[in-house]
Design a protein around this motif. Sequence first.
Motif, short mmCIF file in Angstrom:
data_model
loop_
_atom_site.label_atom_id
_atom_site.label_comp_id
_atom_site.label_asym_id
_atom_site.label_seq_id
_atom_site.Cartn_x
_atom_site.Cartn_y
_atom_site.Cartn_z
N ARG A 41 0.83 -1.22 0.00
CA ARG A 41 0.00 0.00 0.00
C ARG A 41 0.85 1.26 0.00
NH1 ARG A 41 -5.24 -0.73 2.02
NH2 ARG A 41 -5.50 1.49 1.47
N ALA A 42 2.06 1.18 0.55
CA ALA A 42 2.90 2.37 0.72
C ALA A 42 3.87 2.60 -0.42
CB ALA A 42 3.67 2.27 2.04
N VAL A 43 4.31 1.51 -1.08
CA VAL A 43 5.34 1.60 -2.11
C VAL A 43 4.81 0.94 -3.39
CG1 VAL A 43 7.69 0.95 -2.77
CG2 VAL A 43 7.18 1.56 -0.39
N PRO A 44 4.87 1.62 -4.53
CA PRO A 44 4.34 1.03 -5.76
C PRO A 44 5.19 -0.14 -6.24
CG PRO A 44 5.42 3.12 -6.23
CD PRO A 44 5.36 3.01 -4.74
N LEU A 45 4.51 -1.20 -6.70
CA LEU A 45 5.16 -2.38 -7.24
C LEU A 45 4.84 -2.49 -8.72
CD1 LEU A 45 5.05 -3.17 -4.10
CD2 LEU A 45 5.07 -5.52 -4.93
N PHE A 46 5.84 -2.97 -9.47
CA PHE A 46 5.68 -3.11 -10.92
C PHE A 46 6.35 -4.40 -11.37
CE2 PHE A 46 6.09 1.33 -9.75
CZ PHE A 46 5.00 1.93 -10.37
N THR A 47 5.82 -4.97 -12.46
CA THR A 47 6.56 -6.02 -13.14
C THR A 47 7.42 -5.34 -14.21
OG1 THR A 47 4.79 -6.39 -14.75
CG2 THR A 47 4.80 -7.77 -12.77
N LEU A 48 8.60 -5.85 -14.40
CA LEU A 48 9.51 -5.34 -15.42
C LEU A 48 9.89 -6.49 -16.34
CD1 LEU A 48 11.48 -3.33 -16.77
CD2 LEU A 48 13.13 -3.87 -14.95
N SER A 49 9.28 -6.53 -17.51
CA SER A 49 9.63 -7.53 -18.52
C SER A 49 10.74 -6.96 -19.38
CB SER A 49 8.41 -7.87 -19.38
OG SER A 49 7.37 -8.41 -18.58
N ARG A 50 11.83 -7.70 -19.52
CA ARG A 50 12.98 -7.15 -20.24
C ARG A 50 13.65 -8.20 -21.09
NH1 ARG A 50 18.07 -8.02 -18.15
NH2 ARG A 50 18.19 -9.28 -16.26
N PRO A 51 14.28 -7.78 -22.17
CA PRO A 51 15.05 -8.71 -22.99
C PRO A 51 16.21 -9.27 -22.19
CG PRO A 51 14.66 -6.64 -24.15
CD PRO A 51 14.28 -6.42 -22.73
N TRP A 52 16.64 -10.47 -22.53
CA TRP A 52 17.68 -11.16 -21.75
C TRP A 52 19.06 -10.99 -22.34
CZ3 TRP A 52 16.07 -12.15 -17.19
CH2 TRP A 52 16.80 -12.97 -16.33
N ASP A 53 19.15 -10.44 -23.58
CA ASP A 53 20.46 -10.33 -24.20
C ASP A 53 21.22 -9.14 -23.61
OD1 ASP A 53 20.14 -7.95 -26.56
OD2 ASP A 53 18.31 -8.92 -25.85
N ALA A 54 22.55 -9.29 -23.57
CA ALA A 54 23.41 -8.29 -22.94
C ALA A 54 23.31 -6.93 -23.62
CB ALA A 54 24.85 -8.77 -22.94
N ASP A 55 23.05 -6.91 -24.92
CA ASP A 55 23.02 -5.65 -25.65
C ASP A 55 21.86 -4.75 -25.24
OD1 ASP A 55 25.24 -6.48 -27.04
OD2 ASP A 55 24.09 -7.25 -28.75
N SER A 56 20.86 -5.32 -24.55
CA SER A 56 19.67 -4.55 -24.19
C SER A 56 19.72 -3.98 -22.78
CB SER A 56 18.42 -5.43 -24.33
OG SER A 56 18.25 -5.89 -25.65
N ILE A 57 20.81 -4.25 -22.04
CA ILE A 57 20.86 -3.81 -20.65
C ILE A 57 20.81 -2.30 -20.53
CG2 ILE A 57 23.38 -3.78 -20.47
CD1 ILE A 57 20.97 -5.11 -17.79
N GLY A 58 21.45 -1.58 -21.46
CA GLY A 58 21.41 -0.12 -21.43
C GLY A 58 20.01 0.41 -21.67
#
Length: 311
Positions: A276-293
């Motif tokens: 209730r106090a802190v917002p929660l989110f799902t973060l779907s992200r690519p797994w390849d190293a080039d996408s980390i940035g």
Amino acid sequence: MEADSEAPHDYRLFGLALRSTVALPELESCARDDTPAVEIALGAVDYPGDDRGDPEPLVATGFGVVLTVTDVARFCISEGRRIIVQPDPAASGRNVRLFLLGSAMGVLLHQRGILPLHANAIDIDGGAIAFMGKSGAGKSTLAAAFHDSGRGILSDDVCAVTHDGATFVAQAGIPRLRLWRDAVERSGRAVDAYEPAFDALDKYTVSTDLDARPTASPLKAIYLLERDDSGASPEIRRLSGIAAVQALIENTYRGSFIPLFGDSRVHFETCFALSRAVPLFTLSRPWDADSIGETTARIEEHVRSLAAAAG
């Protein structure tokens, strides 16, 4: 692993003053506290049962919780105030300390009513941002990318969350990141420069920049990491209601231990209040190293939008 009884060491971890007769090089030394919150010492730990076969990994007794890690050590954690360590004679100090500062400390945090999330936490503009997820979800890899861009690391793998009313704070953890070999190499580091995190494990301990290391920070947002192999850009979605509470429960560090010695009702209430106090989110992200940035940039943008909406 040998005790140094002549000179107890004083440290601070998760906001707690520790006094240990065992040197813990993973931690920062601190000024002596006349009344440390936690004492750590070597000693014999009685196992309350038949120890001829495989012992139960966790047993609650009248004198404390006994945690057994086969071929590593046995720990007795008492009242959130004391940990007795009985190492296996063949175990390395590195392995013993890994479980002392991990699972054993997790039990102690639960005993003290402190919520340990299975999460990494970083500091963005004076606020803590946590990344939750199971082992292998990429928490440390993502935190390392933020560290290399100049953001401070609050905690790695275990994020201890304290609260005063509706204000939740992420406490400072161990000043290091544990990265698999491929993550170390992708970050441009040389593996040979780092110590293994555990014997015979291809995972390495990378110290963080202490000069830029933040102290306890108010928790501003929590992201649950999800893998996306579709090639799409990182996507952030809000979690609310019982889904948010369930995510916190499922990503509580050593949460399976709670029914053996803790109060499941209190744990649920803490997770509910946090959701209730802190917002929660799902973060779907690519797994390849080039996408980390791309992922770190998307998070930075999202955090700024949250701050702007909060005024």
